[in-house]
Design an enzyme around this catalytic site. Structure first.
Site, PDB file in Angstrom:
ATOM      1  N   TYR A   1     -45.791  -3.862   8.388  1.00  0.00           N
ATOM      2  CA  TYR A   1     -45.480  -3.710   6.957  1.00  0.00           C
ATOM      3  C   TYR A   1     -45.595  -2.238   6.526  1.00  0.00           C
ATOM      4  O   TYR A   1     -44.702  -1.702   5.856  1.00  0.00           O
ATOM      5  CB  TYR A   1     -46.454  -4.596   6.175  1.00  0.00           C
ATOM      6  CG  TYR A   1     -46.277  -4.622   4.683  1.00  0.00           C
ATOM      7  CD1 TYR A   1     -45.303  -5.424   4.085  1.00  0.00           C
ATOM      8  CD2 TYR A   1     -47.114  -3.876   3.853  1.00  0.00           C
ATOM      9  CE1 TYR A   1     -45.162  -5.471   2.704  1.00  0.00           C
ATOM     10  CE2 TYR A   1     -46.982  -3.919   2.475  1.00  0.00           C
ATOM     11  CZ  TYR A   1     -46.006  -4.718   1.905  1.00  0.00           C
ATOM     12  OH  TYR A   1     -45.877  -4.762   0.535  1.00  0.00           O
TER      13      TYR A   1
ATOM     14  N   SER B   1     -44.957   0.673  -0.904  1.00  0.00           N
ATOM     15  CA  SER B   1     -46.344   0.232  -1.098  1.00  0.00           C
ATOM     16  C   SER B   1     -47.233   1.430  -0.799  1.00  0.00           C
ATOM     17  O   SER B   1     -46.858   2.299   0.009  1.00  0.00           O
ATOM     18  CB  SER B   1     -46.687  -0.897  -0.117  1.00  0.00           C
ATOM     19  OG  SER B   1     -48.085  -1.085  -0.059  1.00  0.00           O
TER      20      SER B   1
ATOM     21  N   ASN C   1     -36.161  -4.530  -3.896  1.00  0.00           N
ATOM     22  CA  ASN C   1     -37.490  -5.109  -4.112  1.00  0.00           C
ATOM     23  C   ASN C   1     -37.907  -6.119  -3.046  1.00  0.00           C
ATOM     24  O   ASN C   1     -39.089  -6.269  -2.763  1.00  0.00           O
ATOM     25  CB  ASN C   1     -37.513  -5.786  -5.498  1.00  0.00           C
ATOM     26  CG  ASN C   1     -38.708  -6.696  -5.657  1.00  0.00           C
ATOM     27  OD1 ASN C   1     -39.830  -6.242  -5.880  1.00  0.00           O
ATOM     28  ND2 ASN C   1     -38.489  -8.004  -5.508  1.00  0.00           N
TER      29      ASN C   1
ATOM     30  N   LYS D   1     -42.742   0.401   4.945  1.00  0.00           N
ATOM     31  CA  LYS D   1     -42.898   1.027   3.636  1.00  0.00           C
ATOM     32  C   LYS D   1     -42.861   2.552   3.764  1.00  0.00           C
ATOM     33  O   LYS D   1     -42.304   3.243   2.894  1.00  0.00           O
ATOM     34  CB  LYS D   1     -44.188   0.538   2.961  1.00  0.00           C
ATOM     35  CG  LYS D   1     -44.196  -0.970   2.678  1.00  0.00           C
ATOM     36  CD  LYS D   1     -42.992  -1.416   1.852  1.00  0.00           C
ATOM     37  CE  LYS D   1     -43.059  -2.863   1.396  1.00  0.00           C
ATOM     38  NZ  LYS D   1     -41.886  -3.266   0.602  1.00  0.00           N
TER      39      LYS D   1
ATOM     40  N   ALA E   1     -45.342   0.419   8.346  1.00  0.00           N
ATOM     41  CA  ALA E   1     -44.264   1.218   8.956  1.00  0.00           C
ATOM     42  C   ALA E   1     -42.976   1.083   8.139  1.00  0.00           C
ATOM     43  O   ALA E   1     -42.268   2.070   7.915  1.00  0.00           O
ATOM     44  CB  ALA E   1     -44.030   0.772  10.404  1.00  0.00           C
TER      45      ALA E   1
ATOM     46  N   GLY F   1     -34.431  -9.967  -4.323  1.00  0.00           N
ATOM     47  CA  GLY F   1     -35.662 -10.775  -4.362  1.00  0.00           C
ATOM     48  C   GLY F   1     -36.180 -10.949  -5.777  1.00  0.00           C
ATOM     49  O   GLY F   1     -37.375 -10.821  -6.038  1.00  0.00           O
ATOM     50  N   ALA F   2     -35.251 -11.286  -6.700  1.00  0.00           N
ATOM     51  CA  ALA F   2     -35.631 -11.299  -8.123  1.00  0.00           C
ATOM     52  C   ALA F   2     -35.915 -12.693  -8.665  1.00  0.00           C
ATOM     53  O   ALA F   2     -36.136 -12.858  -9.860  1.00  0.00           O
ATOM     54  CB  ALA F   2     -34.542 -10.631  -8.958  1.00  0.00           C
TER      55      ALA F   2
ATOM     56  N   ARG G   1     -38.556 -14.475  -8.095  1.00  0.00           N
ATOM     57  CA  ARG G   1     -39.986 -14.641  -8.407  1.00  0.00           C
ATOM     58  C   ARG G   1     -40.724 -13.325  -8.184  1.00  0.00           C
ATOM     59  O   ARG G   1     -40.124 -12.337  -7.725  1.00  0.00           O
ATOM     60  CB  ARG G   1     -40.601 -15.770  -7.569  1.00  0.00           C
ATOM     61  CG  ARG G   1     -40.574 -15.491  -6.090  1.00  0.00           C
ATOM     62  CD  ARG G   1     -40.974 -16.707  -5.271  1.00  0.00           C
ATOM     63  NE  ARG G   1     -40.771 -16.438  -3.852  1.00  0.00           N
ATOM     64  CZ  ARG G   1     -41.713 -15.942  -3.047  1.00  0.00           C
ATOM     65  NH1 ARG G   1     -42.907 -15.691  -3.509  1.00  0.00           N
ATOM     66  NH2 ARG G   1     -41.440 -15.702  -1.775  1.00  0.00           N
TER      67      ARG G   1
HETATM   68  P1  NAP Z   1     -43.537 -12.181  -3.349  1.00  0.00           P
HETATM   69  O1  NAP Z   1     -44.146 -12.735  -4.571  1.00  0.00           O
HETATM   70  O2  NAP Z   1     -43.945 -12.683  -2.011  1.00  0.00           O
HETATM   71  O3  NAP Z   1     -41.934 -12.264  -3.496  1.00  0.00           O
HETATM   72  C1  NAP Z   1     -41.115 -11.778  -2.466  1.00  0.00           C
HETATM   73  C2  NAP Z   1     -39.706 -11.729  -2.981  1.00  0.00           C
HETATM   74  O4  NAP Z   1     -38.877 -11.149  -1.957  1.00  0.00           O
HETATM   75  C3  NAP Z   1     -39.141 -13.105  -3.306  1.00  0.00           C
HETATM   76  O5  NAP Z   1     -38.351 -13.023  -4.465  1.00  0.00           O
HETATM   77  C4  NAP Z   1     -38.259 -13.402  -2.086  1.00  0.00           C
HETATM   78  O6  NAP Z   1     -37.120 -14.205  -2.376  1.00  0.00           O
HETATM   79  C5  NAP Z   1     -37.776 -12.000  -1.726  1.00  0.00           C
HETATM   80  N1  NAP Z   1     -37.313 -11.931  -0.346  1.00  0.00           N
HETATM   81  C6  NAP Z   1     -38.071 -11.913   0.782  1.00  0.00           C
HETATM   82  N2  NAP Z   1     -37.266 -11.838   1.854  1.00  0.00           N
HETATM   83  C7  NAP Z   1     -35.994 -11.822   1.398  1.00  0.00           C
HETATM   84  C8  NAP Z   1     -34.727 -11.768   2.024  1.00  0.00           C
HETATM   85  N3  NAP Z   1     -34.616 -11.701   3.353  1.00  0.00           N
HETATM   86  N4  NAP Z   1     -33.617 -11.765   1.247  1.00  0.00           N
HETATM   87  C9  NAP Z   1     -33.722 -11.823  -0.108  1.00  0.00           C
HETATM   88  N5  NAP Z   1     -34.899 -11.883  -0.766  1.00  0.00           N
HETATM   89  C10 NAP Z   1     -36.024 -11.889  -0.006  1.00  0.00           C
HETATM   90  O7  NAP Z   1     -43.778 -10.619  -3.271  1.00  0.00           O
HETATM   91  P2  NAP Z   1     -44.032  -9.547  -4.447  1.00  0.00           P
HETATM   92  O8  NAP Z   1     -45.481  -9.308  -4.525  1.00  0.00           O
HETATM   93  O9  NAP Z   1     -43.267  -9.884  -5.638  1.00  0.00           O
HETATM   94  O10 NAP Z   1     -43.380  -8.260  -3.718  1.00  0.00           O
HETATM   95  C11 NAP Z   1     -42.180  -7.638  -4.156  1.00  0.00           C
HETATM   96  C12 NAP Z   1     -42.095  -6.282  -3.473  1.00  0.00           C
HETATM   97  O11 NAP Z   1     -43.238  -5.497  -3.823  1.00  0.00           O
HETATM   98  C13 NAP Z   1     -42.086  -6.365  -1.945  1.00  0.00           C
HETATM   99  O12 NAP Z   1     -41.233  -5.373  -1.419  1.00  0.00           O
HETATM  100  C14 NAP Z   1     -43.524  -6.044  -1.586  1.00  0.00           C
HETATM  101  O13 NAP Z   1     -43.636  -5.532  -0.281  1.00  0.00           O
HETATM  102  C15 NAP Z   1     -43.859  -5.029  -2.642  1.00  0.00           C
HETATM  103  N6  NAP Z   1     -45.291  -4.860  -2.875  1.00  0.00           N
HETATM  104  C16 NAP Z   1     -46.067  -5.870  -3.357  1.00  0.00           C
HETATM  105  C17 NAP Z   1     -47.422  -5.635  -3.540  1.00  0.00           C
HETATM  106  C18 NAP Z   1     -48.352  -6.678  -4.069  1.00  0.00           C
HETATM  107  O14 NAP Z   1     -49.562  -6.414  -4.143  1.00  0.00           O
HETATM  108  N7  NAP Z   1     -47.886  -7.839  -4.484  1.00  0.00           N
HETATM  109  C19 NAP Z   1     -47.973  -4.390  -3.244  1.00  0.00           C
HETATM  110  C20 NAP Z   1     -47.151  -3.392  -2.755  1.00  0.00           C
HETATM  111  C21 NAP Z   1     -45.810  -3.632  -2.583  1.00  0.00           C
HETATM  112  P3  NAP Z   1     -37.068 -15.830  -2.233  1.00  0.00           P
HETATM  113  O15 NAP Z   1     -38.308 -16.378  -2.866  1.00  0.00           O
HETATM  114  O16 NAP Z   1     -35.816 -16.167  -2.971  1.00  0.00           O
HETATM  115  O17 NAP Z   1     -36.959 -16.126  -0.762  1.00  0.00           O
END
Ligand code: NAP
Length: 250
Positions: free
Chosen positions: A157, A144, A92, A161, A159, A14-15, A17
């Site tokens: 979500y 998370s 990620n 994490k 569960a 998921g890199a 964005r």
């Molecule tokens: P985001 O901006 O929504 O980006 C999600 C990323 O995950 C995108 O690159 C997306 O890829 C990828 N993805 C989702 N489903 C996928 C799949 N089935 N196969 C391959 N790639 C997939 O989210 P983020 O905030 O960067 O979150 C990244 C990580 O941090 C996640 O695990 C999230 O749970 C965790 N996190 C985030 C926060 C927060 O506050 N933002 C807090 C705690 C934990 P595409 O765009 O290519 O589909």
């Protein structure tokens, strides 16, 4: 500077964005070659690889839906064939499908479990064999803080994490003697598309709970990941590092 040939290879899921993109940039800046996995963000992933290649980093984009075991198997074959064995795996990729439990559809549960937790099992299982052979490896999974403390509206979500944390501690125990570490970075409230959809009153309430007085940045998370990916963290395994501005302290 390390020559391209001697760089270690990191695969970041998921890199294209969000946090994953910044993790890829940060690891590249610390001397890693980077395999950039994306699902839907093809253009963004290709642009990122172009940016990295322009600065002399070996970086390639690989499409795979990491919630699907067959896709993950193909992803690892493609990465190994064109870039070599994965030495650092960053799990990620993640999604949210928030709802109160009484309204949560089975599909919302299953989609989140598949994308957030099954993916970590599939990718780690694929990566571990090469790491055992090399007697060196780093697995860093993004959980998370809600996996530690829970969150109303996020039973699915949270569960997944919490599941990542239990999974990581077990993998850490299985492979510690082989030079492989497995650790978790647990972000709090980070500025990305995932939190961009939250209503202003929800954001304000969250901010009120953060002693640091600000949301985190993807760079805050990436710094912790880079530490776990490095030789400096050799004696740390099975750890959960909350990157949350002091929000949870547990
Ligand atoms: P985001 O901006 O929504 O980006 C999600 C990323 O995950 C995108 O690159 C997306 O890829 C990828 N993805 C989702 N489903 C996928 C799949 N089935 N196969 C391959 N790639 C997939 O989210 P983020 O905030 O960067 O979150 C990244 C990580 O941090 C996640 O695990 C999230 O749970 C965790 N996190 C985030 C926060 C927060 O506050 N933002 C807090 C705690 C934990 P595409 O765009 O290519 O589909």
């Amino acid at each position: 500077m390390t020559s391209a040939k001697n760089r270690r290879l990191a695969l970041v899921t998921g890199a294209g964005r969000g946090i994953g993109r910044v993790i890829a940039l940060t690891l590249a800046g610390r001397g890693f070659s980077v395999a950039v996995n994306y699902h839907n963000s093809a253009t963004a992933a290709e642009e990122l690889c172009g940016e990295l290649a322009a600065s002399g980093v070996d970086a390639k984009a690989f499409r795979a839906d990491v919630s699907r075991a067959e896709d993950v198997a193909s992803l690892f074959r493609a990465v190994e064939d064109s870039m070599g064995a994965v030495q650092v795996l960053v799990n990620n990729a993640g999604i949210t499908r928030d709802n109160l439990l009484m309204r949560m559809k089975t599909e919302e549960w299953n989609d989140v479990v598949a994308a957030n937790l099954n993916s970590v099992f599939y990718c780690t299982k694929e990566a571990i064999r090469g790491m055992v052979r090399a007697r060196w490896g780093r697995i860093v999974s993004i959980a998370s803080v809600v996996g530690l403390v829970g969150n109303a509206g996020q039973a699915n979500y949270s569960a997944t994490k919490a599941g990542i944390i239990g999974f990581t501690k077990s993998v850490a125990r299985e492979y510690a003697a082989r030079g492989i570490t497995a650790n978790v970075v647990a972000p709090g409230f980070i500025e990305t598309d995932m939190t961009g959809i939250l209503k202003e009153n929800v954001r304000a309430a969250m901010l009120g709970q953060i002693p640091a007085g600000r949301m985190g940045s993807p760079e805050d998370v990436a710094g912790a990941v880079a530490f776990f990916a490095s030789d400096e963290s050799e004696y740390l395994t099975g750890q959960v590092l909350a990157v949350d501005g002091g929000m949870t302290m547990c």
